[in-house]
Write a protein that holds these residues in place. Structure first.
Motif, PDB file in Angstrom:
ATOM      1  N   UNK A   1      40.797  37.950  34.480  1.00 32.62           N
ATOM      2  CA  UNK A   1      39.828  39.181  34.754  1.00 32.62           C
ATOM      3  C   UNK A   1      39.547  39.897  33.500  1.00 32.62           C
ATOM      4  N   UNK A   2      40.299  39.901  32.595  1.00 29.47           N
ATOM      5  CA  UNK A   2      39.874  40.327  31.121  1.00 29.47           C
ATOM      6  C   UNK A   2      38.573  39.656  30.757  1.00 29.47           C
ATOM      7  N   UNK A   3      38.560  38.224  31.003  1.00 31.96           N
ATOM      8  CA  UNK A   3      37.384  37.593  30.556  1.00 31.96           C
ATOM      9  C   UNK A   3      36.012  37.989  31.461  1.00 31.96           C
ATOM     10  N   UNK A   4      36.391  38.374  32.542  1.00 32.42           N
ATOM     11  CA  UNK A   4      35.108  38.641  33.626  1.00 32.42           C
ATOM     12  C   UNK A   4      34.612  40.034  33.559  1.00 32.42           C
ATOM     13  N   UNK A   5      35.367  41.073  32.881  1.00 34.77           N
ATOM     14  CA  UNK A   5      35.253  42.452  32.889  1.00 34.77           C
ATOM     15  C   UNK A   5      35.395  42.994  31.667  1.00 34.77           C
ATOM     16  N   UNK A   6      36.584  43.001  31.139  1.00 32.58           N
ATOM     17  CA  UNK A   6      36.810  43.904  29.963  1.00 32.58           C
ATOM     18  C   UNK A   6      35.977  43.172  28.708  1.00 32.58           C
ATOM     19  N   UNK A   7      36.026  41.983  28.626  1.00 31.02           N
ATOM     20  CA  UNK A   7      35.040  41.130  27.578  1.00 31.02           C
ATOM     21  C   UNK A   7      33.946  41.726  27.348  1.00 31.02           C
TER      22      UNK A   7
ATOM     23  N   UNK B   1      37.534  30.963  25.889  1.00 31.09           N
ATOM     24  CA  UNK B   1      38.315  31.607  27.024  1.00 31.09           C
ATOM     25  C   UNK B   1      38.087  31.021  28.513  1.00 31.09           C
ATOM     26  N   UNK B   2      36.779  30.911  28.735  1.00 32.50           N
ATOM     27  CA  UNK B   2      36.728  30.410  30.156  1.00 32.50           C
ATOM     28  C   UNK B   2      36.786  28.807  30.271  1.00 32.50           C
ATOM     29  N   UNK B   3      36.351  28.170  29.117  1.00 28.91           N
ATOM     30  CA  UNK B   3      36.188  26.672  29.435  1.00 28.91           C
ATOM     31  C   UNK B   3      37.510  25.862  29.170  1.00 28.91           C
ATOM     32  N   UNK B   4      38.484  26.546  28.406  1.00 29.73           N
ATOM     33  CA  UNK B   4      39.539  25.968  28.214  1.00 29.73           C
ATOM     34  C   UNK B   4      40.862  26.672  28.649  1.00 29.73           C
ATOM     35  N   UNK B   5      41.179  28.156  28.435  1.00 31.40           N
ATOM     36  CA  UNK B   5      42.423  28.735  28.759  1.00 31.40           C
ATOM     37  C   UNK B   5      42.340  29.141  30.152  1.00 31.40           C
ATOM     38  N   UNK B   6      41.218  29.715  30.701  1.00 34.14           N
ATOM     39  CA  UNK B   6      41.234  30.002  32.108  1.00 34.14           C
ATOM     40  C   UNK B   6      40.863  28.842  33.001  1.00 34.14           C
TER      41      UNK B   6
ATOM     42  N   UNK C   1      47.237  41.698  41.743  1.00 28.19           N
ATOM     43  CA  UNK C   1      47.365  43.246  41.463  1.00 28.19           C
ATOM     44  C   UNK C   1      48.202  43.586  40.183  1.00 28.19           C
ATOM     45  N   UNK C   2      49.281  42.939  39.816  1.00 25.43           N
ATOM     46  CA  UNK C   2      49.827  43.233  38.463  1.00 25.43           C
ATOM     47  C   UNK C   2      49.211  42.803  37.131  1.00 25.43           C
ATOM     48  N   UNK C   3      48.536  41.702  37.439  1.00 21.83           N
ATOM     49  CA  UNK C   3      47.831  41.165  36.328  1.00 21.83           C
ATOM     50  C   UNK C   3      46.324  41.520  36.195  1.00 21.83           C
ATOM     51  N   UNK C   4      45.649  40.978  37.148  1.00 27.38           N
ATOM     52  CA  UNK C   4      44.275  41.048  37.074  1.00 27.38           C
ATOM     53  C   UNK C   4      43.695  42.674  37.307  1.00 27.38           C
ATOM     54  N   UNK C   5      44.450  43.270  38.305  1.00 24.54           N
ATOM     55  CA  UNK C   5      44.210  44.643  38.567  1.00 24.54           C
ATOM     56  C   UNK C   5      44.156  45.716  37.539  1.00 24.54           C
ATOM     57  N   UNK C   6      45.203  45.490  36.639  1.00 18.87           N
ATOM     58  CA  UNK C   6      45.433  46.372  35.822  1.00 18.87           C
ATOM     59  C   UNK C   6      45.030  46.068  34.214  1.00 18.87           C
TER      60      UNK C   6
END
Length: 447
Positions: free
Chosen positions: A274-280, A358-363, A396-401
């Protein structure tokens, strides 16, 4: 003696090493339909995240300070994630009772309608209640995705051979980065418009495109068969107790450890995704990167993710789910600071590198393994409910917040990656402990 249909008797074969030509053909159809469906569902869900980073603060929270408006916008993003466990319970119940395929079609329609309505929603200046309507539509999106994930995952898992379950599920999960590519790419094209045109109508087109994508995905999904393992479990239940129909949610909650550990194991992987898709995106723009460049970097990195996700899924079929997940969590904790520092550097080459790592390795390591890991923790008669509830609890607990928390951390520690990296590291520890407390599942007999 009750005769079991041919589709049901083939279920045992589908979990073994060999499949007939008809089974292999149907398996390809299942993977294709689940992949396409997941692509569309995540496109709808993630185009909202992109718009929340770039637009919604100015359209629906225009009376607030820009940074506060962004935080409020991420708050509506969190509302969708908070609704996902509800969708998992509702559609999981009927998916375990009536079948996986019907729920997939229903959730697809629900997601498409809500996304189209968001694209048509007037601004706060035109309708004062627009932010409330936006939140309601986002909640509907969350309910739909909460139900869709389980159906798409289990169709792939339960049609697959035992030696390729991780790969099969990872191929379906590749729909998420594919949806991200579409969301970032299409939104990126319209972001090239002059600012006033982009804010007035340009951002709406990606939401309206959803109607066409949903129609294509529905057509593909209508051509697949129901899960053979589910059919066999239903027939066995009728023979054992013809009048007794256990409630899937009660069956799951009698042994809550599986749901709790699944949810905790998913917190870090889903938060990082979620952080990579939005916050980044927000962080890159705050660091001085042009909006279109940041979107393009996210799109290219998501293409890499589409390739590496199945690779890690296949690796988990050889080494096991726990080693791959644990390795991904350690990598995430170690690389969190370098990745976000590069994304926020304002240097184009560094931004691309940060996104690729971030995407290619970690995610890829985390999300290529998580879905099969969670799904294998539950029995067939309650798998849709249990896996959906565990996964969506983590979402919810991770990606949502996570984006909301990360945005607030910037107001405390300034525009640097230190506090965000500490936050990611703490989540990795929580998920790592949950993974270690769970038994290995990659050789588990689903029947």
């Amino acid at each position: 003696m009750t005769q079991i249909p041919k589709a049901v008797t083939s279920a045992a074969d589908s979990s073994g090493l060999q499949q007939t030509p008809d089974q292999r053909r149907q398996m390809r159809r299942v993977l294709w339909s689940s992949y396409i469906g997941s692509t569309v569902e995540f496109y709808d869900f993630l185009v909202y995240g992109t718009a929340a980073s770039l637009v919604f603060g100015q359209i629906f929270f225009a009376d607030l300070d820009p940074l506060v408006g962004t935080i409020a916008s991420f708050g509506t993003l969190a509302a969708g994630y908070a609704a996902r466990p509800l969708g998992g319970v509702i559609f999981g119940h009927f998916g375990d009772r009536l079948g996986r395929k019907q729920m997939l079609i229903l959730t697809m329609m629900l997601m498409g309608v809500s996304s189209t309505l968001i694209g048509l929603l007037p601004s706060q200046q035109q309708i004062g209640a627009a932010p409330v309507i936006l939140i309601l539509l986002r909640i509907i999106q969350g309910i739909a995705l909460g139900g869709e994930w389980g159906g798409a995952t289990l169709m792939a898992l339960e049609h697959s051979t035992s030696r390729r379950r991780g790969l099969s599920v990872a191929i379906v999960n590749a729909g998420a980065p594919t949806g991200a590519v579409l969301a970032a790419g299409i939104m990126g094209v319209f972001s090239l418009l002059p600012q006033d045109q982009f804010l007035s109508w340009g951002w709406r087109i990606p939401f309206l495109i959803s109607a066409v994508l949903v129609a294509v995905a529905l057509w593909v999904r209508l051509g697949v068969h129901e899960s053979p393992i589910f059919q066999q479990a239903q027939e066995a239940a009728k023979l054992e107790a013809p009048t007794k129909k256990p409630v899937p949610l009660i069956e799951v909650l009698r042994h809550p450890k599986g749901v709790l550990l699944s949810g905790l194991a998913g917190i870090a992987p889903l938060a990082i995704q979620s952080l990579m898709a939005t916050f980044a995106l927000t962080f890159a723009i705050l660091g001085g990167t042009d909006r279109s460049v940041a979107l393009f970097a996210a799109a290219i990195a998501s293409v890499v993710n589409m390739v590496t996700l199945p690779l890690f899924g296949a690796l988990s079929d050889r080494l096991g789910r726990r080693p791959v997940l644990a390795g991904g969590l350690i990598t995430a904790a170690v690389l969190a600071y370098p990745i976000f520092s590069m994304i926020g550097s304002g240097n184009t080459a560094m931004v691309f590198t940060g996104y690729f790592l971030g995407y290619g390795l970690v995610v890829a390591a985390l999300m290529g393994t998580l879905s099969s890991f969670i799904s294998e923790q539950f029995s067939t008669t309650s798998r849709y409910t249990g896996a959906s509830l565990g996964y969506q609890l983590g979402a919810t607990l991770g990606a949502g917040f996570a984006p909301l928390i990360a945005a607030n951390l910037l107001t405390v520690g300034g525009p640097n990656a230190t506090l965000v990296a500490i936050f990611v590291g703490a989540l990795a520890v929580v998920s790592g402990l949950a993974v270690l407390a769970t038994r290995e599942s990659f050789r588990k007999d689903l029947l």
